[in-house]
Write a protein that holds these residues in place. Structure first.
Motif, PDB file in Angstrom:
ATOM      1  N   TYR A 159     -30.494 -29.204   9.462  1.00 23.53           N
ATOM      2  CA  TYR A 159     -30.512 -28.366   8.270  1.00 23.53           C
ATOM      3  C   TYR A 159     -30.235 -29.226   7.046  1.00 23.53           C
ATOM      4  O   TYR A 159     -29.576 -30.274   7.135  1.00 23.53           O
ATOM      5  CB  TYR A 159     -29.433 -27.272   8.339  1.00 23.53           C
TER       6      TYR A 159
ATOM      7  N   GLN B 234     -28.739 -28.991   2.963  1.00 22.25           N
ATOM      8  CA  GLN B 234     -27.991 -28.163   2.025  1.00 22.25           C
ATOM      9  C   GLN B 234     -27.970 -28.865   0.672  1.00 22.25           C
ATOM     10  O   GLN B 234     -27.547 -30.008   0.563  1.00 22.25           O
ATOM     11  CB  GLN B 234     -26.563 -27.918   2.499  1.00 22.25           C
TER      12      GLN B 234
ATOM     13  N   PHE C  83     -27.259 -31.665   8.004  1.00 19.34           N
ATOM     14  CA  PHE C  83     -26.382 -31.291   9.103  1.00 19.34           C
ATOM     15  C   PHE C  83     -27.193 -31.119  10.378  1.00 19.34           C
ATOM     16  O   PHE C  83     -28.300 -30.574  10.359  1.00 19.34           O
ATOM     17  CB  PHE C  83     -25.686 -29.959   8.819  1.00 19.34           C
TER      18      PHE C  83
ATOM     19  N   PHE D 299     -21.869 -26.861  13.840  1.00 18.02           N
ATOM     20  CA  PHE D 299     -22.455 -27.807  12.903  1.00 18.02           C
ATOM     21  C   PHE D 299     -21.665 -29.101  12.860  1.00 18.02           C
ATOM     22  O   PHE D 299     -20.445 -29.110  13.014  1.00 18.02           O
ATOM     23  CB  PHE D 299     -22.503 -27.200  11.498  1.00 18.02           C
TER      24      PHE D 299
ATOM     25  N   TYR E 201     -20.147 -18.166   8.582  1.00 15.92           N
ATOM     26  CA  TYR E 201     -19.537 -19.489   8.590  1.00 15.92           C
ATOM     27  C   TYR E 201     -18.684 -19.655   7.341  1.00 15.92           C
ATOM     28  O   TYR E 201     -18.999 -19.127   6.272  1.00 15.92           O
ATOM     29  CB  TYR E 201     -20.602 -20.590   8.608  1.00 15.92           C
TER      30      TYR E 201
ATOM     31  N   LEU F 183     -18.394 -26.944   8.145  1.00 15.98           N
ATOM     32  CA  LEU F 183     -18.865 -25.607   8.485  1.00 15.98           C
ATOM     33  C   LEU F 183     -18.181 -25.127   9.753  1.00 15.98           C
ATOM     34  O   LEU F 183     -18.363 -25.698  10.821  1.00 15.98           O
ATOM     35  CB  LEU F 183     -20.379 -25.629   8.711  1.00 15.98           C
TER      36      LEU F 183
END
Lengths: 111, 115
Positions: free
Chosen positions: A35, A37, A88, A101, B35, B43
């Motif tokens: 992922y 971000q 991630f 994660f 989360y 996270l």
């Protein structure tokens, strides 16, 4: 502790260069996902690789998975300033419904 | 189609208060996960709901709770807020029928600041 651990924690490269980041995990998995971000916003799903796959491509992204070493790598080729973000990895342990994660790699691409 | 919607985007609360955050998943998605993201802990998984049932729970104190409604919308509640609860709270939805082979779609998050 985190299921996934990425390294490096931070990476700074010039535009046009390739960026490689790695992820290690601890238990058996069904799949592994990456992922992105941007600046504390929501995460964006990039690519999913299943446990029986070794390599997967999506545009400028290439992901590899080595289940014997419990590790994965994400390669971004010909990086652009817009690729600047945190990346991630996420794994889901067999038999559960929750994703864990990693700690993330902060990538900075300099124009 | 509309993405995952989280409300509110920003929230400032005082220690000891309680807060409720809302998440509307993508239409047709039945699984909603929550989360907490902080600079120090990264996270952290809070809980996951599927068809109004909590399927998984993370390692958070009982002050953190959630629920899911019949339309798949979800809320999470934090009671007796502490300074350490300041974080970005992210909601993620997925089809959830099996072990999520298609990945999550995340909302933009709710930034909670406890003062």
């Amino acid at each position: 502790s985190q299921q996934g651990e990425e390294d490096p924690q931070a990476l700074s490269i010039q535009e046009g260069e390739n960026a490689t980041m790695n992820c290690s995990y601890k238990t058996s998995i069904n799949n592994l996902q990456w992922y992105r971000q941007n600046s504390g916003r929501g995460l964006v799903h990039l690519i999913l690789i299943r446990s029986n796959e070794r390599e997967k491509h999506s545009g400028r992204l290439r992901v590899t998975l080595d289940t014997s070493k419990k590790s994965s790598s994400l390669l971004i080729t010909a990086s652009r300033a817009a690729d600047t973000a945190s990346y991630f990895c996420a794994t889901i342990t067999s038999g559960t419904y929750k994703y864990i994660f990693g700690t993330g790699t902060r990538l900075k691409v300099l124009a | 189609k509309a993405g995952v919607t989280q409300t509110p985007r920003y929230l400032i609360k005082t220690r000891g208060q309680q807060v409720t955050l809302s998440c509307s998943p993508i239409s047709g998605h039945r699984s909603v996960s929550w989360y907490q993201q902080t600079p120090g802990q990264g996270l952290q998984f809070l809980f996951e709901y599927f068809s109004e049932t909590q399927r998984n729970k993370g390692n958070f104190p009982g002050r953190f709770s959630g629920r899911q409604f019949s339309n798949s919308r979800s809320e999470m509640n934090v009671s007796t807020l502490e300074l350490g609860d300041s974080a970005l709270y992210l909601c993620a939805s997925s089809l959830g029928a099996s072990q999520n082979p298609y990945g999550y779609t995340f909302g933009s998050g709710t930034r909670l600041t406890v003062v």
